[in-house]
Design a protein around this motif. Structure first.
Motif, PDB file in Angstrom:
ATOM      1  N   PRO A  14      79.579  17.014  92.697  1.00 45.36           N
ATOM      2  CA  PRO A  14      78.169  17.370  92.458  1.00 45.36           C
ATOM      3  C   PRO A  14      77.427  17.552  93.784  1.00 45.36           C
ATOM      4  CG  PRO A  14      78.842  15.633  90.967  1.00 45.36           C
ATOM      5  CD  PRO A  14      79.983  15.827  91.921  1.00 45.36           C
ATOM      6  N   ARG A  66      69.690  28.301  92.805  1.00 43.41           N
ATOM      7  CA  ARG A  66      70.956  27.641  93.201  1.00 43.41           C
ATOM      8  C   ARG A  66      72.092  28.650  93.376  1.00 43.41           C
ATOM      9  NH1 ARG A  66      73.440  24.147  89.814  1.00 43.41           N
ATOM     10  NH2 ARG A  66      72.665  25.155  87.911  1.00 43.41           N
ATOM     11  N   SER A  84      74.464  23.616  95.204  1.00 41.88           N
ATOM     12  CA  SER A  84      73.859  22.499  94.459  1.00 41.88           C
ATOM     13  C   SER A  84      74.447  22.395  93.058  1.00 41.88           C
ATOM     14  CB  SER A  84      72.341  22.673  94.387  1.00 41.88           C
ATOM     15  OG  SER A  84      71.781  22.754  95.675  1.00 41.88           O
ATOM     16  N   LYS A  86      76.127  21.216  89.637  1.00 40.44           N
ATOM     17  CA  LYS A  86      75.904  20.068  88.768  1.00 40.44           C
ATOM     18  C   LYS A  86      77.062  19.950  87.785  1.00 40.44           C
ATOM     19  CE  LYS A  86      70.936  21.102  88.794  1.00 40.44           C
ATOM     20  NZ  LYS A  86      69.752  21.395  87.944  1.00 40.44           N
ATOM     21  N   GLU A  88      76.993  19.896  84.714  1.00 39.25           N
ATOM     22  CA  GLU A  88      76.770  20.811  83.584  1.00 39.25           C
ATOM     23  C   GLU A  88      77.102  22.260  83.916  1.00 39.25           C
ATOM     24  OE1 GLU A  88      74.625  18.538  84.821  1.00 39.25           O
ATOM     25  OE2 GLU A  88      72.536  19.305  84.772  1.00 39.25           O
ATOM     26  N   ASP A  89      77.417  22.545  85.170  1.00 41.28           N
ATOM     27  CA  ASP A  89      77.896  23.876  85.553  1.00 41.28           C
ATOM     28  C   ASP A  89      79.383  24.041  85.266  1.00 41.28           C
ATOM     29  OD1 ASP A  89      75.748  23.693  88.413  1.00 41.28           O
ATOM     30  OD2 ASP A  89      75.403  24.854  86.572  1.00 41.28           O
TER      31      ASP A  89
END
Length: 121
Positions: A14, A66, A84, A86, A88-89
């Motif tokens: 992350p 991002r 950046s 996350k 959830e990406d």
């Protein structure tokens, strides 16, 4: 035959970054737009970002600021710089090109095979 070949996926922590690439090859007369979609397990495929032949871009709200989509028009290649990142990406990312191939009159959508992006510590 038209092919889209992706590269650049992988595992990242992350906050980290990855850059995806996708090169289109074959008998291509014109590319109207190229971009990226993603599909997480149990979810529908969704638009991430795209860029038109004129350089206009469109981003999903959840990646604005991002991710950056860009193209090398001479190489029929599209890139996705992802910063950046996350958890959830995490998803399979698919390259898309709307193009007219040799011998055809209409633009159709073509897809890459997908590349896995996993964001995890």
């Amino acid at each position: 035959q038209v092919q889209l070949v992706e590269s650049g996926g992988g595992l990242v922590q992350p906050g980290g970054s990855l850059r995806l690439s996708c090169a289109a090859s074959g008998r291509i007369l014109r590319i109207d737009a190229m971009g990226w979609y993603r599909q997480a397990p149990g979810k529908q495929r969704e638009l991430v970002a795209l860029i038109t032949s004129g350089g206009n871009t469109n981003y999903a709200d959840y990646v604005k600021g991002r991710f950056t989509v860009s193209r090398d028009y001479a190489k029929n290649t599209v890139y996705l710089q992802m910063n950046s990142l996350k958890p959830e990406d995490t998803a399979v990312y698919y390259c898309n090109a709307r193009l007219v191939k040799g011998g055809s009159f209409y633009a159709l959508d073509y897809w890459g095979q997908g590349t896995q992006v996993t964001v995890s510590s």
